[in-house]
Every structure is written in structure tokens, then in C-alpha cells.
Design an enzyme around this catalytic site. Structure first.
Site, PDB file in Angstrom:
ATOM      1  N   THR A   1      -6.119  18.138 -32.444  1.00 47.66           N
ATOM      2  CA  THR A   1      -5.372  18.672 -31.294  1.00 47.66           C
ATOM      3  C   THR A   1      -4.829  17.663 -30.274  1.00 47.66           C
ATOM      4  OG1 THR A   1      -7.171  20.382 -31.231  1.00 47.66           O
ATOM      5  CG2 THR A   1      -5.938  20.033 -29.103  1.00 47.66           C
TER       6      THR A   1
ATOM      7  N   ARG B   1      -9.859  33.510 -35.248  1.00 48.75           N
ATOM      8  CA  ARG B   1     -10.597  32.587 -34.503  1.00 48.75           C
ATOM      9  C   ARG B   1      -9.540  31.977 -33.312  1.00 48.75           C
ATOM     10  NH1 ARG B   1     -10.355  26.963 -33.234  1.00 48.75           N
ATOM     11  NH2 ARG B   1     -12.612  26.175 -32.511  1.00 48.75           N
ATOM     12  N   VAL B   2      -9.939  31.920 -32.304  1.00 48.65           N
ATOM     13  CA  VAL B   2      -8.937  31.176 -31.250  1.00 48.65           C
ATOM     14  C   VAL B   2     -10.022  30.135 -30.756  1.00 48.65           C
ATOM     15  CG1 VAL B   2      -8.161  31.374 -28.955  1.00 48.65           C
ATOM     16  CG2 VAL B   2      -7.452  33.203 -30.866  1.00 48.65           C
ATOM     17  N   GLY B   3      -9.604  28.848 -30.531  1.00 47.40           N
ATOM     18  CA  GLY B   3     -10.494  27.889 -29.815  1.00 47.40           C
ATOM     19  C   GLY B   3     -10.153  27.782 -28.290  1.00 47.40           C
ATOM     20  N   ASP B   4     -10.510  26.485 -28.065  1.00 48.34           N
ATOM     21  CA  ASP B   4     -10.506  26.164 -26.650  1.00 48.34           C
ATOM     22  C   ASP B   4      -8.924  25.650 -25.945  1.00 48.34           C
ATOM     23  OD1 ASP B   4     -10.718  24.020 -28.176  1.00 48.34           O
ATOM     24  OD2 ASP B   4     -10.713  22.497 -26.472  1.00 48.34           O
TER      25      ASP B   4
ATOM     26  N   THR C   1     -10.382  17.983 -26.957  1.00 42.48           N
ATOM     27  CA  THR C   1     -10.245  17.809 -28.402  1.00 42.48           C
ATOM     28  C   THR C   1     -11.447  18.062 -28.785  1.00 42.48           C
ATOM     29  OG1 THR C   1      -9.368  16.878 -30.241  1.00 42.48           O
ATOM     30  CG2 THR C   1     -10.152  15.378 -28.440  1.00 42.48           C
ATOM     31  N   GLY C   2     -11.696  18.648 -30.135  1.00 41.02           N
ATOM     32  CA  GLY C   2     -13.090  18.798 -30.771  1.00 41.02           C
ATOM     33  C   GLY C   2     -13.405  20.113 -30.742  1.00 41.02           C
TER      34      GLY C   2
ATOM     35  N   GLY D   1     -14.218  23.334 -30.433  1.00 41.93           N
ATOM     36  CA  GLY D   1     -13.480  24.383 -29.385  1.00 41.93           C
ATOM     37  C   GLY D   1     -14.822  25.051 -28.469  1.00 41.93           C
TER      38      GLY D   1
END
Ligand code: ASP
Length: 322
Positions: free
Chosen positions: A182, A210-213, A233-234, A236
Site C-alpha cells: 500500500t 474483503r476490504v482492508g484498512d 500499511t500491512g 489491514g
């Protein structure tokens, strides 16, 4: 520092930045001029364009949008925009958000076929009453706003995806220096105003939907123009569970330096997770006075730092040193 000198320093900071909350910065001497930080070494190219935009009189919001567009447009970057690694079903789905100096923000998640999600996020912020659009609705909105539908899956990512499928390897690829994740960017212009952006194709081989941070305001990105901004980053899920970026900014409000704030939140995340050693999470932060910081769980996280005309890649300190 004697009280007169301290008063002058704070006055300078106040007039440089229009600070509402001087006490958050104690005796910090403000760094002059624009400052831009971005995650990973891909941030170097993003910072370069962002700086050029600021030098040519563009806004700090333009800086953080157009800066990360550079990486979204790069088909060789496998974690952002076109060429991003697909989900487990082979679909490239993108997440992004943007936040300006007026506490306004826009976000898109689970967006397909549009290579610049951060620009769609900006349109959500500027042209709707909403903050976040997802999936089909976000795509419909993007097309109405004039964005072009494109194939985001490249030959390279398709081949890599097929190989993983053939190996029945549905493990998420390790997020770290090997696959430059990211891109999150925080910038402060010469007047002291802040904006931030964050854009990603998310974790490769993620479940469809799926949705991340990264598109979640307060998780992948947070900016408070009185205080500073942070981006993550990383992994999420861990960032969302801990409202990561908002917490980093909140700690800066209460007097922590950006470095201390990033470290404290990474430690908090690690303390709450049994398997913290197996994930990567990293934060970058910039405060109103121009101080910066970065910290991660695993070694290998770097960020690009542009200040005083110098753009350099800096290693972040980490919990696991080896
Ligand atoms: N933080 C982003 C996410 O979890 C990108 C990533 O780490 O893969 O989606």
C-alpha cells in the site's frame, strides 16, 4: 529554553501553520517548507511529483492525490492500482481514501476496473454528500464522473495468480519489503496545511469482497490539520481493530512525537495479537511542526521522506530487529 524564546518559537509555529493547538508541540522548532512522507520506496516517485505540484502552486490535496496516482498507474507495481494482485477469485479490487485540511474525506472500497481509486475517492469527497462508496455503486459513480473502465489484471499478475492457484497456495503473500505494499502519503505545504491519501489493491489472495484498512478513515489514514497525519500499511485487519492511524494522531495531540506515536500503536497492536510475529504492520506520521516518524512490527519497512528539497528512502525502526 527561556520563556521569551519559547514564546517566540511557538508564535512562529503558530503563524507558520495557523496552529489551533500549540500545546501539542511543546518546544518543537517547526521545520520550514513543504514536507512529504510516503510508505515504502515507491514513495520516492510519489513524493517527487507531489513536491513538483506544490512548487508549481498546486494544493496539498493535489499533491497527495497526484503523487499516489503515479504508483496506481504503474502496471509493474503489484499492490496498487493497475497490476495489483487479484483476490482469490482472480479479481483486482481496489481500496483508497483521501483526507484534506478541512477534515473532509472521501473513500472507495471494493472498486473494480478503475485504476485510480484515490481520484474517485476525491470525487466522492468533493461531489457527493457522502464519505464512502463501495463496489458496484462506487464503479457506477466513477463512470458517471468520467473515469474510464480498464482491465486491471496484467499478464504478469494473472500468471502469478494462476501459479498460486495451481499450487493451491491461498496463503496471503507476505507483506513486506519484497512486495512493497500500500502507498500512504501525508504532506504538509509551506503554509502548514496537511492532507493525506492511501491506496491499495489490498492483500493478495484475499476473499472476494474483503476490504482492508486502507479506505477506512481512522484506520489506514487520518489527518487533523491542527495536529498531523498518519497512514498505515500491512495487515489491514489489525490496523482496523486498533483504529491505527487515528490513534497515532491522537497520541500526537497529547504530546507524543510522530516517532513515539507510531511506536506506541505498533506495540499496542502487537500486545493484543497472539500471532503478531507473523504479520507486518507499519505506520508513518507527520506532525504540524514538520517532525516525522515511522515504525513497524517487522524489519524491512521503509518510507520516503521529502524535506528541504531532499527526497530520501529511510528505514523504519521495528519491534522485531532481525
Ligand atoms: N493494508 C492494506 C490491506 O490490508 C494493504 C495490505 O497490507 O495488503 O488491504
Amino acid at each position: 529554553m527561556n520563556s521569551r524564546r519559547r514564546f517566540l518559537t511557538l508564535s512562529t509555529l503558530g503563524s507558520l501553520t495557523g496552529l489551533g493547538s500549540l500545546k501539542a508541540f511543546g518546544q518543537v522548532k517547526p521545520v520550514k517548507g513543504p514536507i512529504i512522507i510516503s510508505t515504502w520506496n515507491t514513495g520516492i516517485r510519489a513524493n517527487n511529483l507531489g513536491y513538483e505540484i506544490l512548487q508549481n502552486g498546486g494544493s496539498v490535496l493535489d499533491c497527495v492525490e497526484k503523487g499516489v496516482n503515479v504508483i496506481e498507474n504503474d502496471p509493474n507495481n503489484r499492490t496498487v492500482g493497475i497490476g495489483g494482485f487479484p483476490d482469490i477469485e482472480g479479481n483486482v479490487t481496489l481500496d483508497a481514501c483521501i483526507m484534506d485540511q478541512h477534515q473532509h474525506c472521501g473513500s472507495v472500497a471494493f472498486l473494480q476496473h478503475i485504476k485510480n481509486p484515490v481520484s474517485v475517492a476525491r470525487k466522492v469527497m468533493e461531489n457527493t454528500k457522502h464519505v464512502m462508496l463501495v463496489g458496484e455503486g462506487a464503479l457506477k459513480f466513477a463512470l458517471e464522473q468520467g473515469f474510464k473502465k480498464e482491465v486491471l489484471l496484467t499478464e504478469k499478475t494473472l500468471t502469478a495468480w494462476k501459479k498460486r492457484k495451481a499450487e493451491e497456495d491461498d496463503k496471503l503473500p507476505e507483506i513486506n519489503i519484497e512486495n512493497h505494499d500500500t502507498i500512504g502519503m501525508i504532506a504538509r505545504d509551506a503554509d502548514g496545511n496537511l492532507s493525506g491519501s492511501c491506496t491499495t489493491s489490498g492483500a493478495g489472495m484475499k476473499l472476494h469482497g474483503r476490504v482492508g484498512d486502507s479506505p477506512i478513515i481512522g484506520a489506514g489514514l487520518y489527518v487533523d490539520n491542527d495536529i498531523g497525519g498518519a497512514a498505515a500499511t500491512g495487515w489491514g485487519e489489525a490496523v482496523i481493530e486498533n483504529a491505527g492511524s487515528a490513534m497515532v494522531v491522537e497520541l500526537m495531540r497529547h504530546g507524543r512525537s510522530p516517532q513515539e506515536a507510531c511506536e506506541e500503536i505498533v506495540r499496542r497492536i502487537a500486545n493484543k495479537l497472539e500471532d503478531w510475529r507473523s504479520i507486518q504492520v507499519g505506520f508513518i506520521a507527520l506532525n504540524k511542526a514538520g517532525q516525522t516518524g515511522a515504525f513497524s512490527i517487522k524489519k524491512g519497512f521503509t518510507y520516503a521522506h521529502h524535506s528541504g528539497g531532499q527526497n530520501t528512502e529511510r528505514p523504519a525502526d521495528s519491534l522485531i530487529k532481525g
